[in-house]
Enzyme design. Structure first.
Site, PDB file in Angstrom:
ATOM      1  CB  ALA A 148      -0.952   0.048   1.084  1.00 38.28           C
ATOM      2  CB  THR A 149       0.142   4.954   0.097  1.00 35.19           C
ATOM      3  OG1 THR A 149      -0.823   4.800  -0.902  1.00 35.19           O
ATOM      4  CG2 THR A 149       1.071   6.156  -0.250  1.00 35.19           C
ATOM      5  CD  GLN A 150       4.179   0.604   2.821  1.00 36.25           C
ATOM      6  OE1 GLN A 150       4.302   0.855   4.181  1.00 36.25           O
ATOM      7  NE2 GLN A 150       3.357  -0.324   2.550  1.00 36.25           N
ATOM      8  CB  SER A 151       6.440   7.351   2.076  1.00 37.31           C
ATOM      9  OG  SER A 151       6.821   6.825   0.661  1.00 37.31           O
TER      10      SER A 151
END
Lengths: 270, 270, 264
Positions: free
Chosen positions: A32-35
């Site tokens: 998923a979006t990590q940053s």
């Protein structure tokens, strides 16, 4: 030679080496979006006697690169609510679509009704109701380990038609206050705003012009000190009459005289 | 026994374009004891006659609170009503959790409308054998809705459903103009009078067989409002209301209106 | 190697295909680097009396060194039939990760409301306490990061306080402090509520010293105690301050008191 259609136009492994598909994440857990990637900086807002003022600059940064300089980070909802987004811009656009759908559903319900009288009988969502929805959405996404990487301010009115201002972030943490700021604004703008509106009673004594001035002053301070900021910004005023949104404001009366006196940090004295 | 070949399920039209199973379900509503609902500018009331299967049994519940701002009165199969009541309760709770407000009444009624309609269009399902009156308030004031097993819903100023309810409706039609500006007590009195019209001769309204439910709308300022929560009165609590409509209090006025209707030969409420 | 197992392995050159088979990852599994928790500071406190319970918490909420809000209540009435909780009988305080705390409160409130709707009476503290433990334990492997305290009056009308850890261990206690300043307040409570380490002066030497007689505190005494506890915590902990919210539960109902605390 392999003549199967699947192989047409493919590079040969013996010449180019086998294709390294590892980055495509065909195995291993899904990411998923990590940053955040393209980001917006601070959003600031303050309540006043009969509404709320909110502002954010028009910059979307890619790391330290000022990537997009005309991104509107204040979005409106049904003429009674303004939403300001800090953090990931793509997640902002996703959320904007999501609340846009709610607004469309709401409008459609109105359109279906036979007459004005019946249309008036439909309860419109207020800022406080939309905020509850957003808070739930943000908390839900964090529970799925797929957070929407934003800190969001919502301004408008509550069910009792009093000025409403609240914040929610990527973990679903939410709170309200007479003035609010995200990102750098929390450190730079919030102390200034609290001087004018420490409590709701203070805020209720502020006029619209005073509130706008405070916000403009804060935007200036943010532009001086936040390296990821821009002097073009959007400012919105929500009152019972509706939303006054200006999306192309220029910071006025800047004075960089203070910069002359800055001599590095710590050791440099000359 | 069978009226025709087209009433075995709810998905088959008769050549005349009727769906008999749905019409039979509407008959089930007429088997239930009568309930009356009236809305004014400030209140919505529900009044009902409760029945007991035999002297030794308790009286069947007719009014169900749904949420603080709404409640229902039922005529027909109580068990089906309980399914709908639970569903409505969940919807209201869910709505409050996601949007932080009272669920708009129209919204809620449409939900059960589509739920009931669904049962009339799928093989193997059966329509709900119950009709409802839904009383509630939202920010536009008090509302009264009628719900039928077909899934039809409609907003009403005053209405009655159930056995011999025509007489109650006649009463309501005659006094329609008075309802809008009635006080809470006047509205209940009108409701009880309408109820009396539907009574079989020699039956009376008693503290045991009468239920009263009220929900109120308290306006505060130009746009703000408070809910006077839906409250059901049973047993001794209704005696104050009943005193106002007792034959002695009314000077024998009550039978006058019902007198002419008695000749219609309605089926007897057992 | 040929990526297509159904094709015969050939002697000639091979070709790579992006349609590589998905292996290993169970459907829906996600790698996580995102930290779903934060600490929003603040402190709570609950004391049970003979016929009352007082639940309290400060109203500050923080992230790191920033004060997010000076008025963010963490003590809630639970299980009333209306939105304003006028007829509630129970009080829940939550401290730790605020979003989890709020989610926990909303869940318990819904459950109490449904219970009341189905049974026609409010849930007892004992039953609610057990249910809260179950809710917390159900999320044993992705816990609600919240330290909860539940307060009310038991079946005999005595004050009852149940305290929890984030995964649902719970016990009934006379008093409990939770959150950021718990370690500062709890010893004070031991001494002042349970009269720990209090002896009658001159009653003997060493073990012969007589303990001071224990007695239940009055409501007024407890209210002062709570204020003192928080005034102390504010001095020594940066995450505590701004306002003090107190809920006093008696058989007459629940009274809410808001007092100022230092805002520095």
């Amino acid at each position: 030679m392999d003549h199967r259609p699947q192989a047409w136009g493919r590079p040969r492994d013996d010449i180019y080496g086998a294709y390294d598909g590892s980055y495509l994440q065909n195995s291993g857990p899904k990411q998923a979006t990590q940053s955040p990637v393209v980001t917006g900086t601070s959003v600031i807002a303050i309540k006043f006697a009969d509404g709320v003022v909110m502002a954010a600059d028009n910059l979307a940064s890619y790391g330290s690169l000022a990537r997009f300089t005309d991104v509107k980070r204040l979005r409106t909802f049904h003429d009674n609510t303004v939403i300001g987004f800090g953090g990931d811009v793509s997640d902002m656009q996703y959320l904007d679509r999501l609340i846009g759908e709610i607004d469309i559903d709401q409008e459609y319900e109105l359109e279906q009704l036979p007459d004005r009288e019946a249309q008036k009988s439909v309860e419109l969502m207020q800022a406080s109701n939309l905020f509850t929805f957003l808070r739930r959405q943000m908390y839900h996404q964090r529970n799925e380990f797929n957070p929407l990487w934003n800190q969001i301010l919502v301004a408008g009115f509550d069910d009792e038609h009093k000025p409403f201002l609240a914040s929610v972030d990527l973990r679903g943490t939410s709170f309200t206050s007479p003035s609010l700021a995200t990102g750098f604004g929390a450190a730079l703008a919030q102390p200034i705003m609290r001087k004018y509106a420490a409590t709701d009673e203070d805020a209720a004594r502020l006029t619209r012009d005073q509130a706008v001035d405070v916000i403009k002053e804060c935007m200036k301070v943010l532009f001086y000190r936040d390296a990821r900021s821009l002097d073009r910004y959007s400012i919105a005023v929500v009152t019972k009459e509706g939303i006054d949104l200006k999306e192309n404001e220029q910071l006025e009366k800047q004075s960089w005289a203070f910069a002359e006196r800055i001599k590095g940090y710590g050791t440099q004295t000359v | 026994m069978f009226r025709n070949n087209y009433d075995n399920d709810s998905v088959t039209f008769s050549p005349q374009g009727r769906i008999f199973q749905v019409e039979y379900a509407a008959e089930a509503v007429k088997q239930g004891s009568v309930v009356v609902g009236i809305a004014s500018k400030t209140h919505a009331v529900l009044v009902a006659i409760k029945r007991n299967a035999e002297e030794l049994s308790s009286y069947q519940k007719k009014l169900f609170p749904i949420d603080e701002h709404t409640g229902i009165a039922i005529a027909g199969l109580t068990s089906d009503a309980r399914v709908l009541s639970n569903f409505m309760k969940q919807q209201c709770l869910g709505h409050r959790l996601t949007y932080g407000r009272n669920m708009p009444i129209r919204n809620l009624v449409e939900q059960i409308g589509s739920k009931a309609q669904n049962n009339t269009q799928h093989y193997g399902k059966r329509p709900y054998g119950v009709g409802l009156l839904i009383a509630g308030v939202d920010n536009t004031g008090p509302h009264l809705f009628e719900f039928q097993p077909s899934g039809m819903t409609e907003e009403m100023q005053a209405f009655a459903i159930g056995a011999r309810s025509q007489m109650a409706r006649t009463y309501l039609e005659r006094h329609l103009d008075a309802f809008q500006d009635s006080s809470r007590e006047e509205l209940i009195t009108h409701g009880l009078r309408a109820l009396k019209e539907s009574l079989v001769q020699d039956r009376e309204l008693t503290v045991d067989n009468t239920s009263v439910g009220v929900v109120g709308f308290i306006k505060e300022g130009e746009a703000s409002y408070k809910v006077d929560p839906f409250k059901v009165y049973d047993g001794q609590e209704v005696s104050v209301f009943l005193e106002k409509v007792s034959d002695s209090a009314e000077g024998g006025a009550a039978p006058a209106a019902g007198g002419e209707a008695e000749g219609e030969g309605m089926e007897v409420d057992s | 190697m040929s990526m297509f197992s159904q094709n015969p392995l050939m002697n000639g050159p091979n070709y790579s295909f992006s349609e590589t088979p998905r292996v290993g990852a169970p459907e829906g599994a996600r790698e996580h680097r995102f930290d779903p928790y934060t600490d929003n500071g603040g402190s709570t406190l609950a004391i049970a009396g003979a016929d009352f319970t007082i639940m309290a918490g400060d109203t500050r909420t923080t992230s790191g060194y920033s004060i997010n809000s000076r008025f963010h209540p963490k003590v809630f009435k639970i299980g009333g039939t209306t939105a304003d909780q006028k007829d509630a009988t129970l009080v829940l305080s939550v401290v730790g990760f605020a979003a989890d705390g709020e989610a926990l409160k909303e869940r318990l409130d819904s459950i109490c409301k449904m219970y009341r709707y189905r049974h026609g009476k409010p849930m007892s503290v004992k039953a609610c306490a057990q249910r809260l433990s179950t809710i917390l334990y159900q999320k044993r492997f992705f816990p609600y990061y919240a330290y909860a305290i539940l307060g009310g009056l038991d079946e005999e009308g005595k004050g009852a306080v149940y305290s929890y850890d984030p995964v649902g261990s719970y016990e009934r206690e006379q008093c409990r402090a939770g959150g950021a300043a718990a370690s500062l307040i709890m010893p004070f409570l031991d001494n002042q509520v349970n009269f720990k380490n209090q002896f009658i002066p001159g009653s003997g030497e060493g073990h012969a010293l007589q303990e001071r007689e224990r007695r239940p505190l009055t409501r007024q005494e407890v209210e002062v105690l709570v204020k003192d506890a928080f005034d102390g915590a504010v001095e020594r902990h940066i995450e505590v301050g701004d306002g003090l919210q107190m809920m006093v539960i008696t058989k007459e109902g629940i009274e809410e008191i808001i007092l100022p605390l230092k805002k520095d």
